[in-house]
Design an enzyme around this catalytic site. Sequence first.
Site, short mmCIF file in Angstrom:
data_model
loop_
_atom_site.label_atom_id
_atom_site.label_comp_id
_atom_site.label_asym_id
_atom_site.label_seq_id
_atom_site.Cartn_x
_atom_site.Cartn_y
_atom_site.Cartn_z
N ARG A 54 35.41 36.43 73.61
CA ARG A 54 35.53 36.06 72.20
C ARG A 54 34.92 37.12 71.29
O ARG A 54 35.46 37.39 70.21
CB ARG A 54 34.86 34.70 71.97
CG ARG A 54 35.63 33.58 72.66
CD ARG A 54 34.69 32.45 73.06
NE ARG A 54 34.34 31.61 71.94
CZ ARG A 54 33.28 30.80 71.94
NH1 ARG A 54 32.44 30.76 72.96
NH2 ARG A 54 33.04 30.03 70.90
N GLN A 102 44.66 35.19 34.06
CA GLN A 102 46.09 35.10 34.37
C GLN A 102 46.46 33.69 34.85
O GLN A 102 47.19 32.98 34.19
CB GLN A 102 46.48 36.15 35.41
CG GLN A 102 47.93 36.04 35.86
CD GLN A 102 48.32 37.16 36.80
OE1 GLN A 102 48.18 38.33 36.49
NE2 GLN A 102 48.83 36.80 37.98
N GLY A 159 24.79 26.00 69.04
CA GLY A 159 24.15 25.12 68.06
C GLY A 159 23.50 25.86 66.91
O GLY A 159 23.72 25.52 65.74
N GLY A 164 37.57 34.27 37.10
CA GLY A 164 36.21 34.72 37.39
C GLY A 164 35.55 35.26 36.14
O GLY A 164 36.09 36.15 35.49
N TYR A 206 39.52 38.59 33.30
CA TYR A 206 40.97 38.75 33.35
C TYR A 206 41.61 37.39 33.59
O TYR A 206 41.46 36.80 34.66
CB TYR A 206 41.35 39.72 34.46
CG TYR A 206 42.85 39.88 34.60
CD1 TYR A 206 43.56 40.75 33.76
CD2 TYR A 206 43.56 39.17 35.55
CE1 TYR A 206 44.93 40.89 33.86
CE2 TYR A 206 44.93 39.31 35.67
CZ TYR A 206 45.62 40.16 34.81
OH TYR A 206 46.97 40.29 34.92
N GLU A 232 45.15 36.74 45.59
CA GLU A 232 45.89 38.02 45.53
C GLU A 232 47.20 37.93 46.30
O GLU A 232 47.55 38.82 47.06
CB GLU A 232 45.04 39.17 46.07
CG GLU A 232 43.78 39.45 45.30
CD GLU A 232 43.97 39.46 43.81
OE1 GLU A 232 45.08 39.76 43.36
OE2 GLU A 232 43.01 39.14 43.08
#
Lengths: 677, 677
Positions: A345, A151, A413, A191, A149, A436
Amino acid sequence: MAPTSKQLQQSTHDIQAARQKASFPVDQLTNYLYGGPENLKKVDKYRTIIANEPAFTKKKAAFQSRQEQLHSSIHAARRFIEIAEEQNFSTQEFLELFALSGISTPGYILNNIIDDNVAFWPVIEFQGTDEQAKKWLDAAKRHAIVGCYAQTELSHGSNVVGLQTTATFDEATDEFVINSPDITAAKWWIGGLGVAATHAVLQAQLISKGKNYGPHIFIVPIRSPLDYKPIKGVTVGDIGPKAYGGFATVDNGYALFDNVRIPRDYMLMRFAKVSKTGEYQPPVHSKLSYGSMVKLRVSILSDAGWRLAKSSTIAIRYCTSRRQFNPDQNGLESQVISYSSVRHRLYPLVATAYALILSGINLNKTFNVMTEQLSREDATLLPEMHVNSCAFKVWGARRSSEGIEECRKAMGGHGYSIFSGVSEHFATFVPANTYEGDNFMLCQQVGRAMLKQLDNLLKGKSYNLKTATYLDVLISNPTITVDANSIYNPELQLALFGKRAAHLVANLGRQVKAGRPWGDVNMECWEICLAHAEFLLLKQFHDTVRDLQKSQPLLAPVVQKLTNVFALSILTGTGLATFLTSQSINVADVDTIQEAYRNSLNEIVDDAIGLTDAFGFTDDELNTALGKKDGNPYGELWEAAQSNPLNSDEGREELGELMKTILHRGDNLAYIKAAKL
Amino acid sequence: MAPTSKQLQQSTHDIQAARQKASFPVDQLTNYLYGGPENLKKVDKYRTIIANEPAFTKKKAAFQSRQEQLHSSIHAARRFIEIAEEQNFSTQEFLELFALSGISTPGYILNNIIDDNVAFWPVIEFQGTDEQAKKWLDAAKRHAIVGCYAQTELSHGSNVVGLQTTATFDEATDEFVINSPDITAAKWWIGGLGVAATHAVLQAQLISKGKNYGPHIFIVPIRSPLDYKPIKGVTVGDIGPKAYGGFATVDNGYALFDNVRIPRDYMLMRFAKVSKTGEYQPPVHSKLSYGSMVKLRVSILSDAGWRLAKSSTIAIRYCTSRRQFNPDQNGLESQVISYSSVRHRLYPLVATAYALILSGINLNKTFNVMTEQLSREDATLLPEMHVNSCAFKVWGARRSSEGIEECRKAMGGHGYSIFSGVSEHFATFVPANTYEGDNFMLCQQVGRAMLKQLDNLLKGKSYNLKTATYLDVLISNPTITVDANSIYNPELQLALFGKRAAHLVANLGRQVKAGRPWGDVNMECWEICLAHAEFLLLKQFHDTVRDLQKSQPLLAPVVQKLTNVFALSILTGTGLATFLTSQSINVADVDTIQEAYRNSLNEIVDDAIGLTDAFGFTDDELNTALGKKDGNPYGELWEAAQSNPLNSDEGREELGELMKTILHRGDNLAYIKAAKL
């Protein structure tokens, strides 16, 4: 040197001990995430196929050049096709197998959505006439052609209207002439175009009788499917490697067109049409094709969730099996997962993965309803799906890619080794921030839509987006009292998230009214977009808990815990500033909320391994040395290093000889011997 | 197709037009950053050498496997040595040339600091006896050996005391026996060990007469410099690729030792000693060796600045030359740099690069004073240098790596191409977050040190860190009035940053006093560390402006503008939450501060290209298609893609043949012909 030393055994023991602490039935949660036992069984079948196929191994890629990786992945593509035939898979099953493998191949081998563009197949299916669809999809289905595709151009991505490639109708021959005015009009990033594509579905400015009708879609031959040589007039190639080694096996390509002629019926003419005499007939429903853009954003949301799920699984397992500092009386050091910085975290990232996956499931359901409606030319759901999928895409791409990298850092590490298996997810997923629809473009659409809702509110009209009901607080202005107990209350949490989003919208309204031009308020839209997405994600979490309380009560408590970690991590973290500035919470309440957050993290400690196990990943698909189900990161890192071709006899020999040309320069050889170095 | 189309010319024109708007003498700022015209001349000489040497090109790496890259880089290493000889360079000049090149090579070819460890040469120089230094450094200087510094093990990184490799003294033979008890004790991540090293400076537990004296340093042969074969008893190899393709040409390696015997005088014995009879004599000054850790953190600070400088230069230039959306009456779209979201993201990063570079210059000066003092056994400066270099390292590693990636994202789709030249900086610099002390470990040292200062304050004692004077506000509690004018005042800005840091320290003190264990307050230390670094960075900025007002008044205004962008971006961005919770600013003031921030961004618009030009980078060292000095990103991207070996005749042929094995399966060939696809 015993390979089964005490320390190696300890890491497996640590994981297993942590696994047993889970407070909920892990398998049941896995089933829930995969949509029930039947679906999970199918997924497991695919997993077995993938694990047993040598062409699908990911072990070698780390040592290969991109050319070699492409080579391997074309082999893999062929094996997918062969296996699908052997197993008599439907197209749907074929795609599911391929998606689960996490393998990318050059070109749209599967002629469907596997890249950063709306793809060949669905575009032809949707925008082609029945005859066009039959001809091209038959060929694609039997893999006699490879489509892409096309574009984006070198100088135009976001601004589709500005595309420069032209398709000029020539009545004399009943053909379109495809032309690129200069290299800035080269199709770029496409792609499948770099190596594999034989045909492109191409966006070009349609010109007939001297008039430009804007971008339309054409099927343009690129390479002959007979000999793979470029079609005359087409200059085509691969645009080169991507950042961080991401998408290495996707052949994003370029193409220039020098007056390439195609028959008139290579224009997709289900909606717009050009007659033999060059008369243009515009499409009736201009917005129907928006559905496919929404679809891609929905898939990014799921991808964000599952990749973060993989990364956090690896990080949680590694930090559970690694010990460092503070030896006890037996010399056993502390598990890294016990460090408060690591918990702060990693646990919110597990919760975020769940938030994204659960919202992805739900958004996908709504999308299917919308698609069904659209096929009946009913676009009721489109505006809300558009806005929410934009917000989800922006938030998911940003927070998941940041989260994946945080998982990597939390492993210290060793996280910097390719064998952690985490960096690949960042490398491949981080461009979701810019493709996108660039995140900072999309968030303006959310800002604008919410401003419209605000306008409706102020004018006493009803919202056309359901989610906008959070704006009601701007009128009702309820008092929200935060304390150590109420902060865990779902209604209160949603009220806080809604109030924040509403006040950010109201502030944008004030700023625009005060004369700041739209181009100056990008960052205000950004904050609104994030707050909007967080409201939706939290709402989905609470809705899920409520559903589970009825349907699967054993799962509800742990999902409730995740919900609290999610809500409180935002309240005390990235969202704190806007919760304060929107006066949703007060500075005086922050200590209380932070303490509640720490409590919510403590609540999840025993379930951390269970919650990552519940994602259901096999060791094979995690492709990690650090986060295997049974730990053993040191043994696995050791093994992975042994597979390095640099450590083979030939590898050593070759580089050793080269090094000697440095060491033995001049009279060094005699010197080395004399000095007995 | 004209390669000099209007659009291609426009991009160069846009850059040049922007360049001319600079309000200050750009060359003068470049001179200032490089330490004066003499230094800059030397740097330019190096740049010419690098640009003219084919072995130093970075163009091919993107298309090579890691093995091929290592191959090329050993060639490059040899050329560095040859050029240094030809040019009669001193060791210092050799190192400067090498550092400027941005090239990494296997092994400590240069036997100095070029990797993530304290390196071979300085360790021997500092900790070896005079005879040891002479023997080994002579050999290293003539490149007859290649050394590496082997500390980290597979299961022990941060916790050096936990290292498991042993060096047991054998009186009978006057030798040490080096042994790895199991694979978890394998030396791991050692730069230079994978391919190149002939000798290691090795940390091992010293055992004599059955007693363990803790980690000490030994010279251990790894590979024979004669034939490059591993020494008997040594199992050695490369640990494999790193995340994101980073450090591809550094041969981080592993080694296991099976009773490898070395003479007693291979232990570095300047400080600690072992006698012939196995008597151990401890070092007199245990902290003197801390200097080299500080040195590495200082170099990370500079690296953070210069890499962010390169990345922001590329991004600012690209966004100046790319146009998208909003065409004017001539069809000319808007420059991407004019989008407010792009300005909000990129300008603060330029300011941050300056902040890091300026602080790096100053910290380096202080380091040199400290080194001189340490050589006289005067450790006065060490405590403050330790704390501040920790804070700088943590902040610089985190914010610079995030900033580099934000530069990449701000370039949209093309930023994901390897040819942007930005991703390489993230790939190589991001491990600075976890090496040389994991960020979350180091920030605890800052927290602990500041807590000690708070204790001093409360007990009426004087600080032993000068920077701690910002804690004074906890006693004096001055009123700080923020308004639209005062917010630009240097004293007020510093007062705000100081007050925030002080209140975060005070809060930590309260939390610890209330009984929260040290292990539970990691995140509080993290916030203190960031606030401390930001206070230091801002202070340096203001100090620089004050100096420039006297010495180079033409430069002062633009650096003042940068200072405002830096301060206000933190106040309104990542720092906003803690400024609010520490009650340094009030919610009511946020609108005013945000408006001031937008004004500060507008002030910098005309100087943006000048400020990035002033970093002084050549196109060659930026290695970018998107951010060359004269723009032309589309032409450069096009050229870069043409160099892709996939686009050569052989490349196409090979993969085309492979693709045909898919397309021509079964009876597809006949089908393709019949359907005329």
